[in-house]
Structure formats: C-alpha cells, structure tokens
Scaffold this motif. Structure first.
Motif, PDB file in Angstrom:
ATOM      1  N   ILE A 127      -7.059   3.845   2.219  1.00 53.55           N
ATOM      2  CA  ILE A 127      -6.618   4.989   1.414  1.00 53.55           C
ATOM      3  C   ILE A 127      -6.361   4.566  -0.025  1.00 53.55           C
ATOM      4  N   TRP A 128      -5.747   3.409  -0.216  1.00 50.43           N
ATOM      5  CA  TRP A 128      -5.506   2.931  -1.580  1.00 50.43           C
ATOM      6  C   TRP A 128      -6.826   2.721  -2.326  1.00 50.43           C
ATOM      7  N   MET A 129      -7.816   2.127  -1.633  1.00 47.01           N
ATOM      8  CA  MET A 129      -9.120   1.913  -2.266  1.00 47.01           C
ATOM      9  C   MET A 129      -9.786   3.239  -2.616  1.00 47.01           C
ATOM     10  N   CYS A 164       0.833  -1.206   0.000  1.00 47.34           N
ATOM     11  CA  CYS A 164       0.000   0.000   0.000  1.00 47.34           C
ATOM     12  C   CYS A 164       0.866   1.254   0.000  1.00 47.34           C
ATOM     13  N   VAL A 165       1.911   1.268   0.811  1.00 52.78           N
ATOM     14  CA  VAL A 165       2.814   2.425   0.835  1.00 52.78           C
ATOM     15  C   VAL A 165       3.459   2.600  -0.542  1.00 52.78           C
ATOM     16  N   TYR A 166       3.895   1.516  -1.137  1.00 51.03           N
ATOM     17  CA  TYR A 166       4.515   1.594  -2.464  1.00 51.03           C
ATOM     18  C   TYR A 166       3.530   2.167  -3.481  1.00 51.03           C
ATOM     19  N   ARG A 167       2.327   1.638  -3.502  1.00 46.24           N
ATOM     20  CA  ARG A 167       1.339   2.104  -4.479  1.00 46.24           C
ATOM     21  C   ARG A 167       0.959   3.566  -4.255  1.00 46.24           C
ATOM     22  N   LEU A 168       0.849   3.949  -2.984  1.00 47.94           N
ATOM     23  CA  LEU A 168       0.437   5.316  -2.679  1.00 47.94           C
ATOM     24  C   LEU A 168       1.562   6.335  -2.898  1.00 47.94           C
ATOM     25  N   LEU A 219      -1.855  -3.920  12.408  1.00 50.16           N
ATOM     26  CA  LEU A 219      -3.079  -4.164  11.650  1.00 50.16           C
ATOM     27  C   LEU A 219      -3.749  -2.844  11.285  1.00 50.16           C
ATOM     28  N   LEU A 220      -3.664  -1.875  12.185  1.00 54.19           N
ATOM     29  CA  LEU A 220      -4.239  -0.554  11.937  1.00 54.19           C
ATOM     30  C   LEU A 220      -3.591   0.106  10.733  1.00 54.19           C
ATOM     31  N   PHE A 221      -2.265   0.073  10.664  1.00 53.87           N
ATOM     32  CA  PHE A 221      -1.566   0.706   9.553  1.00 53.87           C
ATOM     33  C   PHE A 221      -1.924   0.032   8.226  1.00 53.87           C
ATOM     34  N   ALA A 222      -2.006  -1.286   8.246  1.00 52.42           N
ATOM     35  CA  ALA A 222      -2.373  -2.019   7.026  1.00 52.42           C
ATOM     36  C   ALA A 222      -3.811  -1.688   6.625  1.00 52.42           C
ATOM     37  N   ALA A 223      -4.724  -1.652   7.584  1.00 52.66           N
ATOM     38  CA  ALA A 223      -6.133  -1.340   7.286  1.00 52.66           C
ATOM     39  C   ALA A 223      -6.274   0.077   6.744  1.00 52.66           C
TER      40      ALA A 223
END
Length: 187
Positions: A108-110, A59-63, A99-103
């Motif tokens: 945000i990615w969605m 997600c960090v990479y994509r964002l 889990l919070l950071f991943a969620a």
C-alpha cells in the motif's frame, strides 16, 4: 516474554535442510544468517521478528501521516484486534502471520507513493506473495486484499489485473508446491 511458547520461535525455524517443506522459507533465511554470523538462532529469529514489526509500524506511520486523528481512529488502530494484538496476544511473540501485515503495508505504501512503474509493482508483488506462500501458506487467503489495494489505487481493473495476475499465478504455483510437501518429523 511472559509466556514460554516454543512454537513462537520454532515455527520460524522450519527450513529446507531436510528437503523442500512447507513454511520453510523463513527458517532457511534464519539458518543462512546464523551460519554467516554465528549469532544464536533465537536471536536471529528475534531480530527477524523485530524487523518485520518495525517495517509494519513504519508503513502504518507513513500511511497515517496525513490522516486527521480522532478518538474513533485511535480506537480503531489501537484496538486489540489491530496494532495491540501483538502485545496482548497470550503467546507474546511475532507470529508468521505478521509477515502478511508487513507485506500489505509495504504494498500500500508503494502504491500510494506512485513512484513505481506497473512492472516494478508486479515484480515486488511476486516476491512478496511467493515469499508469503513459502513462509506460511495460509496467508495467501489475503491475496484478494493485495488485488483490492492495487485496484483502489489505480482505479483501473485492466491495470490491476495486469499487475496482479503474474504475482497471483506464481503464488498459486508456490501454494501447490507447499501443499504437496507437508514434510515429516525429520524434515
């Protein structure tokens, strides 16, 4: 692992075998995977933790794919307070708080991808927020961040309220349930 810390794995093993108890969702999933596969518990936990970390990093990479990198941006992302925390943390494990950071990264990615209808985002947010509440109730203090992400992307208070009210209400109900079920040593 550099440090022997039993709770790094043990916290992920709290489950519903002895009845409903707070923070039991991750352990219930671990136990289900363990029983289905026969893989030792510590390896199931490791793969679950690694999957959460990889999901977050994707997600960090994509964002950040279109972001112009500078020394300040690199320092912010690689600071001991952000991405480097997992490596530099003295317990050397993926804490449930991750889990919070991943969620939040998935949310945000969605939102940024703009492929999801409002009701679909609301359903996903419901699953994520209730899952967070059942995994570690303390993570719900970040509920406003999910609302803020939706509000920033939609630029509409009405839409943000419509998408976030059901997930936050369901997460609130889950929070009440876990507050009332602290559990005991047997559980």
């Amino acid at each position: 692992a550099r440090v022997d810390s039993s709770w790094v794995i043990g916290d992920w093993l709290i489950n519903y075998s002895g009845g409903f108890v707070r923070r039991g969702l991750t352990g219930a999933v671990v136990m289900l995977l363990h029983r289905a596969s026969g893989i030792p518990l510590q390896w199931v936990v490791f793969w679950m933790q690694a999957s959460v970390l990889v999901l977050f990093l994707v997600c960090v990479y994509r964002l950040t794919k279109g972001v112009r990198w500078s020394y300040l941006m690199a320092a912010a992302l690689l600071s001991p307070a952000t991405l480097a925390f997992t490596v530099l943390d003295k317990t050397c494990g993926i804490r449930k708080e991750f889990l919070l950071f991943a969620a939040l990264g998935v949310t945000i990615w969605m939102l940024v991808s703009e492929r999801w209808k409002d009701w679909q985002m609301s359903a996903v947010l419901s699953l994520l927020l209730v899952g967070l509440a059942l995994s570690h109730e303390g993570m719900l203090v970040a509920g406003p961040y999910f609302f803020a992400a939706v509000l920033i992307q939609t630029k509409s208070v009405g839409r943000a309220v419509w998408m976030c009210a059901p997930p936050l209400a369901l997460a609130g109900m889950a929070l009440v349930a876990v507050i009332l079920h602290h559990g005991n040593l047997r559980q």
